[in-house]
Each structure stands twice: as structure tokens, then as C-alpha cells.
Design a protein around this motif. Sequence first.
Motif, PDB file in Angstrom:
ATOM      1  N   CYS A 115       0.856  -1.179   0.000  1.00  0.00           N
ATOM      2  CA  CYS A 115       0.000   0.000   0.000  1.00  0.00           C
ATOM      3  C   CYS A 115       0.892   1.228   0.000  1.00  0.00           C
ATOM      4  O   CYS A 115       1.916   1.253   0.672  1.00  0.00           O
ATOM      5  CB  CYS A 115      -0.891  -0.021   1.247  1.00  0.00           C
ATOM      6  SG  CYS A 115      -1.991   1.401   1.350  1.00  0.00           S
TER       7      CYS A 115
ATOM      8  N   ARG B 214       0.037   4.077   1.105  1.00  0.00           N
ATOM      9  CA  ARG B 214      -0.288   4.948   2.225  1.00  0.00           C
ATOM     10  C   ARG B 214       0.344   4.407   3.492  1.00  0.00           C
ATOM     11  O   ARG B 214       0.400   3.209   3.683  1.00  0.00           O
ATOM     12  CB  ARG B 214      -1.798   5.038   2.391  1.00  0.00           C
ATOM     13  CG  ARG B 214      -2.361   5.831   1.258  1.00  0.00           C
ATOM     14  CD  ARG B 214      -3.798   5.613   0.963  1.00  0.00           C
ATOM     15  NE  ARG B 214      -3.985   5.974  -0.431  1.00  0.00           N
ATOM     16  CZ  ARG B 214      -4.059   7.229  -0.863  1.00  0.00           C
ATOM     17  NH1 ARG B 214      -4.019   8.215  -0.002  1.00  0.00           N
ATOM     18  NH2 ARG B 214      -4.184   7.490  -2.133  1.00  0.00           N
ATOM     19  N   GLY B 215       0.782   5.274   4.328  1.00  0.00           N
ATOM     20  CA  GLY B 215       1.416   4.810   5.549  1.00  0.00           C
ATOM     21  C   GLY B 215       0.587   5.193   6.754  1.00  0.00           C
ATOM     22  O   GLY B 215       1.012   5.971   7.588  1.00  0.00           O
ATOM     23  N   CYS B 216      -0.624   4.658   6.850  1.00  0.00           N
ATOM     24  CA  CYS B 216      -1.413   4.921   8.046  1.00  0.00           C
ATOM     25  C   CYS B 216      -0.638   4.351   9.229  1.00  0.00           C
ATOM     26  O   CYS B 216      -0.168   3.216   9.166  1.00  0.00           O
ATOM     27  CB  CYS B 216      -2.784   4.273   7.932  1.00  0.00           C
ATOM     28  SG  CYS B 216      -3.679   4.834   6.478  1.00  0.00           S
TER      29      CYS B 216
ATOM     30  N   PHE C 265      -1.164   3.237  12.167  1.00  0.00           N
ATOM     31  CA  PHE C 265      -1.602   2.096  12.983  1.00  0.00           C
ATOM     32  C   PHE C 265      -1.491   0.796  12.205  1.00  0.00           C
ATOM     33  O   PHE C 265      -1.659  -0.280  12.750  1.00  0.00           O
ATOM     34  CB  PHE C 265      -3.074   2.284  13.403  1.00  0.00           C
ATOM     35  CG  PHE C 265      -3.984   2.493  12.213  1.00  0.00           C
ATOM     36  CD1 PHE C 265      -4.481   1.403  11.516  1.00  0.00           C
ATOM     37  CD2 PHE C 265      -4.302   3.766  11.775  1.00  0.00           C
ATOM     38  CE1 PHE C 265      -5.279   1.595  10.393  1.00  0.00           C
ATOM     39  CE2 PHE C 265      -5.101   3.957  10.657  1.00  0.00           C
ATOM     40  CZ  PHE C 265      -5.587   2.871   9.959  1.00  0.00           C
ATOM     41  N   CYS C 266      -1.228   0.890  10.898  1.00  0.00           N
ATOM     42  CA  CYS C 266      -1.471  -0.256  10.015  1.00  0.00           C
ATOM     43  C   CYS C 266      -0.196  -1.031   9.716  1.00  0.00           C
ATOM     44  O   CYS C 266       0.757  -0.499   9.164  1.00  0.00           O
ATOM     45  CB  CYS C 266      -2.091   0.250   8.716  1.00  0.00           C
ATOM     46  SG  CYS C 266      -2.278  -1.030   7.477  1.00  0.00           S
TER      47      CYS C 266
ATOM     48  N   GLY D 108       0.377  -1.927   5.823  1.00  0.00           N
ATOM     49  CA  GLY D 108       0.913  -0.808   5.060  1.00  0.00           C
ATOM     50  C   GLY D 108       2.432  -0.721   5.138  1.00  0.00           C
ATOM     51  O   GLY D 108       3.059  -0.054   4.318  1.00  0.00           O
TER      52      GLY D 108
ATOM     53  N   LEU E 179      -4.884  -3.875  -0.815  1.00  0.00           N
ATOM     54  CA  LEU E 179      -5.132  -3.104   0.400  1.00  0.00           C
ATOM     55  C   LEU E 179      -5.876  -1.818   0.090  1.00  0.00           C
ATOM     56  O   LEU E 179      -6.595  -1.288   0.928  1.00  0.00           O
ATOM     57  CB  LEU E 179      -3.799  -2.798   1.094  1.00  0.00           C
ATOM     58  CG  LEU E 179      -3.101  -4.023   1.694  1.00  0.00           C
ATOM     59  CD1 LEU E 179      -1.673  -3.695   2.072  1.00  0.00           C
ATOM     60  CD2 LEU E 179      -3.874  -4.546   2.895  1.00  0.00           C
TER      61      LEU E 179
ATOM     62  N   LYS F  15      -4.029   9.252   8.206  1.00  0.00           N
ATOM     63  CA  LYS F  15      -5.070   8.773   7.295  1.00  0.00           C
ATOM     64  C   LYS F  15      -5.379   9.937   6.377  1.00  0.00           C
ATOM     65  O   LYS F  15      -6.024  10.903   6.783  1.00  0.00           O
ATOM     66  CB  LYS F  15      -6.309   8.371   8.102  1.00  0.00           C
ATOM     67  CG  LYS F  15      -7.378   7.707   7.264  1.00  0.00           C
ATOM     68  CD  LYS F  15      -7.252   6.208   7.315  1.00  0.00           C
ATOM     69  CE  LYS F  15      -7.561   5.565   5.997  1.00  0.00           C
ATOM     70  NZ  LYS F  15      -7.276   4.143   5.938  1.00  0.00           N
TER      71      LYS F  15
HETATM   72  S1  SF4 Z   1      -4.982   1.345   6.522  1.00  0.00           S
HETATM   73 FE1  SF4 Z   1      -5.354   0.867   4.385  1.00  0.00          FE
HETATM   74  S2  SF4 Z   1      -4.713   2.701   3.295  1.00  0.00           S
HETATM   75 FE2  SF4 Z   1      -3.835   2.834   5.312  1.00  0.00          FE
HETATM   76  S3  SF4 Z   1      -1.793   1.949   5.106  1.00  0.00           S
HETATM   77 FE3  SF4 Z   1      -3.151   0.323   5.783  1.00  0.00          FE
HETATM   78  S4  SF4 Z   1      -3.781  -0.650   3.930  1.00  0.00           S
HETATM   79 FE4  SF4 Z   1      -2.971   1.312   3.333  1.00  0.00          FE
END
Ligand code: SF4
Lengths: 621, 225
Positions: free
Chosen positions: A269, A271-273, A275-276, A279, A314, A383
Motif C-alpha cells: 500500500c 499509504r502509511g497509516c 496504525f497499520c 501498510g 489493500l 489517514k
Molecule cells: S490502513 Fe489501508 S490505506 Fe492505510 S496503510 Fe493500511 S492498507 Fe494502506
Amino acid sequence: MQKCPIPEEIMMKIDHPERYIGNEINSVVKDKDKVDIRFAMCFPDVYEIGMSHLGIQILYDMFNKFEDTWCERVYSPWVDLHKIMKEEHISLFTLESKDPVKEMDFLGITLQYEMCYTNILQILDLSDIPLLSKDRTWDDPIVIGGGPCTYNPEPIADFFDIFYIGEGETMYRMLLDLYKESRKNGDSRKEFLHKAAKLSGMYVPQFYEPVYNDDFTLKEFKPLESDVPVKITKELVTDMDKTYYPDKPVVPFMKVTQDRVVLEIMRGCIRGCRFCQAGQIYRPVRERSAEYLKEKAVKMLKNTGHEEISLSSLSSSDYSQIEELVNFLVEDCTKKKINIALPSLRIDQFSVDVMSKVQDIRKSSLTFAPEAGSQRMRNVINKGLTEEQILNGAALAFKGGWTKVKLYFMLGLPFETEKDIEGIALLANEIAKTFYDTVPKEERVNGKVQITVSTSFFVPKPFTPFQWARMDKREDFIDKAEHTKHYIASQLNQKVIKYNWHEADVSMMEGVLARGDRRLSRVILNAYNKGCIFDAWGEYYHHDVWMQCFEEENIDPFFYTTRERAEDELFPWDFIDCGVTKAHLLREWHNAQNEKVTDNCKARCSGCGALKFDCGICVNR
Amino acid sequence: MKVRIKFTKTGILKYIGHLDLMRYFQKALRRTDIDVMYSKGFSPHMIMSFAQPLGVGVESLGEYFDLEIADTEDVSLIKDKLNVTMAEGITIEAVCVLPEKSENAMASVKAADYYIDFYDKKPDFTLLNETYLNSSELFYEKETKSGKKEINVKEFTFDFKIEESGLFIRTDASSGGNLKPGAFLEALFKKANLDLNEYKYHVMRQDLYTLNENNEFVSLGLIYA
Ligand code: SF4
Ligand code: SF4
């Protein structure tokens, strides 16, 4: 005729006997005398969950393409059969040959969530394989773990002979060759494992030792042999068009969760959210080409007869050829009366147009995952979704005829304040208001909008910027859920907003296991011996039993959850290199504290460390 | 045009339930190039009708479903097209075209033949035979939503014979009066003072029947053949 190791009287008495019969279309049966290696691939949960997992389908196909290998499947017997198998001493068998798992050369177990850990022991126990790696001999298969939970394998280190860190497509061939050679040379099991430990991506826990400080934080994590690597780098596929992907996935008789063709369009992914975990650990993003995917889609639909196809990734909207691919599918599939499922698409003009073609608008609902209620908090978690984007998306969808909206949030995120919780209710209310503003009264099909707000409790995971975060206590969670409920109830549009929240006890245990260390193997073993299995299934999770096990093993579970971690603390998983550096994660932890947003990989490289793999978005920008 | 497809369901596949079997055939048809007709509407489905559902655990040599296909299809090829994509245990036995105004498979079923094989210990067949012949009533207790109901299974049994190591029965299989072989056995064994739980048996459905204009039983597969 096919064998069935479970006698008829038992089959007729248990739930869903079809879970245990195999024989599905596209399952692979080989002549066992003509293969060198027998591999049992296990998802430690019930059949309909395990069969829905794409990773196993990919590896099953890969292994069976190897002429010298026969890969078969095994899943957790449900609680009713589990009990009978224990009482009647029926040994766990693979679905294809119905031979005992114990006769296999390898038992591969995929670890998709922490709450399956007692089911690992169930599988080993029912297979008559010693639960602890140290007690196994050549009479037992090599037990190898894979999947996202191997990014902190320490809590289950004692149960595995090897962990394969990273994506399975790359190193298994070498491991199998090494195995064949070792067996031919008459190596001991330990000699084989020692050689395996030198292969890239392989972590053999028995050759490493954690050393603790007095407070049980990690002092040192050291190899016990001079020739095994100090750091283990994850394996990954660098070209997603030149790798294994099934043309003929197995078609279950039973209705499984994922009863459709699944097309993995990309891995990782952009994006670097914060908490995730997904990602971070799957970086960098690697796409498959639209050409490759179109060809696969046609073949897989033809070979399975499925009536639905789903795109898997993702964050599908970030796939660079999404419009081309989706347009092709819509055209090709509607001709053949095949449904298209498009999860994880961002709501914009394109997706609303597409979905109105492929979904029954009246029945389907729109999903947003803002994860946090306030803009400040969404900056903290990185986010990249603004309130404006959400409301514009909702307005588009309402104009398109949708009336049901699902919203997902997390409670207990780091630096959360009362205002952020209230923000959840305010956002839900704004969405309801958007509905009334965009859809004139006479056009409201069902009269009103239905908004469902769901919250889950935040669980900090290894290899995320929030790996340093303290986790809330159960009481905090319940309290926050109550507050959310209260705020929602005080909104103008509260009548159209429904609120659900998840269990707090299971979240706590997930938090313990996610950032646990090797000492936890004892607790998990104790919990299994006390009858815990299927912990991921709410009704089978026994919090009190788990708590008793911690007490008996003299381990404080809150050490893993509510404790503040120092920035320079050595973590049990630090010996793994997932590409993203600890320095980058720490930088991101600081950015979170400063409410500072970091660009996604497409907009700007933030130098996370994954560039060293020399593939995907890092090089094709 | 409408075709009737006869198939077997044997071996380990006896554990597949009716809904799963329907899904199985829908997917199997999609794996072929047979041009199946679909219903109209937002979620179109194949136009098909299955005869009396088979209980889980029962095997069968004579199952049927009716299917609407395009008039352009070559009916002689359907059997082979399906048989190359069947799981072990399901075999297409025959395919025949139905007349325009025929009753569908489900509505036309009137009776079923079963063979019950006692593969372990054998019950006293002579006793069972005498019990059957000498009793005008054989009661089975059926659990219904409104409580227990006594059913005289003899009324729903058209034929009964001892054959080698087992029993042959022909029972009512119409949607209104379907009698399951298990219910028949329970009633018969109770009357003969035998405990059915002591015996292990397999049930094989042999064929399904409808009535012709002379009120005779004719196999569902032969009525229009
Ligand atoms: S929450 Fe979704 S968009 Fe955000 S880093 Fe994780 S997979 Fe990517
Ligand atoms: S190195 Fe840069 S582009 Fe590559 S994954 Fe990391 S942040 Fe993204």
C-alpha cells in the motif's frame, strides 16, 4: 472410492461434515509414490474461513506445479469434531489423500491473526506431533510458519521449527531442495534446520536466544551459532507478473466466506497509516499489469465456474490501471452474468459510476473507513482522508441512489482526546445531513438514510510507527465506547445512526500476543491445555482462563499492553528486517505526536528503507 | 428448450447437502460452454428445478434436475460436456429433452426406491419381513413445530422386499408425502422390538418415479424418453 477417516456415525452427527471430505473441483491428487516431498498446508481455523484465504491458494498452486512435491490442505476441525477426535484417537488428516498429517514432510501453517495461536496447538495435538519443536524427531514433519504474524514470531517460537519471513513464492523451492539433499545425506533434523537457518528469510528459533533485563525488557537477542544471520530480511516477489498465481483455484462444495474468484491486483500500500501493519510490512507497492490480470480473470472464471469475481488489494483505488481493468471486467462479466465485487475502492465519481452498474444499489451499502473522527486525529494516524472528501463522496453516492452508509473508526488511538471521540458522532451526523441536503424529499426511496458506525479498539502492532504506543485498558475502552454512544445519541440525526462496538477482552489479548515475547509460549501452551481453542470466535474466547494462565506462569499481561515503551527499547521482533527501518518508524512516531502528515509513496518518497529491494513503486515512479 | 438431466451422487459426496449440490451444478454449468437460460431481473439465476432433495448421508444412482437451455444447443453433447468437469462421485447418466408443457422435476416426483444395506451386523430379516406383512400400521414419531405427530409409514410405502444383505423399499417421495427411509426403518424396527441404533447401514436411492396416464410408476428419466 474415496477414503473418509471419520466413521459414518460420526460424520452424520457433526456440523457440516462436508468440511472434511476434500474431493473439490481443482483440488490436486498425485500418486504419493511418485513424489519426493509431501507438504500439508494449514490454515488454523475452520474450513470455510481457511478456504477463503488467497495466500494458501497461491502457494498450493505453486507447490503442486513442482513435480516432486504434493501439497495438500488441512484446516482446524470444528469444536464438535475436535472433541470426538481427541476421545476416539482419530489422527488429523489432509483433505486430498486423507493420510495422517504426521506422515507429511512439512506442515506449513499460515498465521493471519494472533487469536489463532491456540489452534496451532490444536493442529499439532490432533496430528500427534509434539507441541514443542525441541521434542520432535524425523518421525514428525518440519513445522514451518508463514504469514503476517511471523513479523513477531516470538510468542509462538517454541512451537515452530522454522518461520518463513515474507512472501512464500520466492524461497520454498530452495528449502525443498535443501530438504531432499539433507534427507539423502542422512542429516539429523538439527543439521537440516541449521542449514535451513542460513537460507534467506528463514528464522529457526532454536538457534537464537533472547536475554532479558531485570524488568523483562529485552537486553539482547543473539544467535547461538556463529554462522546464522543476526538479522533476517523478509522475502518478497519483485516482479508480480513473473511469479506464481493459480489458473485453477479449488472450488469448495460448501459456501465459504470468499465464494468467488479473487484477483490480487497489487501487493502493498502506498499509504502509511500509522496504525497499520500491512501498510508497512508489504512495502514497496508492487502492481500486476492489467494485461496479466485480464488473462487470469478469464481463465479463473472459466476454470472455477464462480459467479463472482473480486479485486483484492489493500487499497484498490491506488492501482494505476484500475479504470482499464474494471471497465474490462464490467464488460466481460456482465455478458456472462458474473458479479463483480469491488471492496476497498475509494468513493469517487468513477467508483460510484462503476458500482451503480455492478451492484444492487438498494441492497448494497457504502463503506468509509475514516478510522478517526476528527481531522486532528486523522493527521495523527496519517489517514489521508479529509472530512470534505468523505462528505463529497457521500453526496455523490446519495445522488447515485445509495441510502446505507457504514463507517469504521478506532477508539484508543494514541494522543486521543475527548474531542476526537465526539468527532465520530459529529461526522456521522454531517453525513446524515448531507443526505437530507442532496436528496430532495420526493426522491428519498426508503424515506431515510441508514448510517452504521462501528468502532474497534486500537491494538498497537509491531513494525508500525505506533509500536511504541501504550494500549488502553479494558475499562478505558468500555468508557470510550460509552462516550461514543452518548455523543451519537445527542446528535440531531441520531435516529438514523446505529452504533456497534467490538469486544474489549479479545482486543486486549490480541494486544498482548501482537507485541509479545518468547515467554508467552508457556502461557499459550497452558491456555490450550486448559481447553482454549477458536479464540478468534467470540463465543469460544475465555478471558478468565487466559488470565488464570498468566497468573500461573507468573507473567503480567499488562507488561505488553499498557506499559510505556522507551524510544530506544529493543523489541522482540527487531531481529527481522521488513525493509522499513526502525529509524523511519521512529520518525513517523514523532510525526504522529506533532500531528504531521507524511506523503504517500506516489506523491513523494519518504525514505522508509524499502528502496533497497529495488522494485515496485520505489523504482517505477 | 428444457432438458432433464439424470445423475448419480455416490461415495463421500453423500455428505454434500442439497443447497451445496445446486451451487455445485450452477458452477459446473458455468465451466462448460452450454448456453443456459437465466431468469430476468437484477440478479439473474439459471432456470433449473431439482427433483426431491436427497438427505445428507444418502447416496443415489438416480437424481434429476431440469434445465432451460438455448434451443441452439446440441443435446447429444451435454452429457460429455458436463462429465469432463464433474467431481468424483457425481456422474451424468443421461440427458433428454422435455416436451414444451411438461411438469417440472420437483412437481412430478411421486415415489423413490431405496436399498438399505446393513454392512456390519445383520438384523433378523425374517422377523422384519413378517412384521411388515402382518402390521397394518407402523408408527413413526415425527417432530414438528407444533409438537410430536404420529405417522403411519405403511401408508406411504408402496413396496417392501428382503434382498441379499438388505432391504428394498419403494416409498412416497411426492412433495406432500415424502417418507424418508430413516423414518421407515425406525417405525419398522420399533414394531419388531429391535433397536435400530445397534445396526449400521448405508442407504442408496436407486431411482425416482412419476406416474404415467395409466397410474403406473415410471422412472423420471424415462417418462419422456
Ligand atoms: S490502513 Fe489501508 S490505506 Fe492505510 S496503510 Fe493500511 S492498507 Fe494502506
Ligand atoms: S522507499 Fe520511498 S517509495 Fe519506496 S516504499 Fe519507502 S517511502 Fe515508498
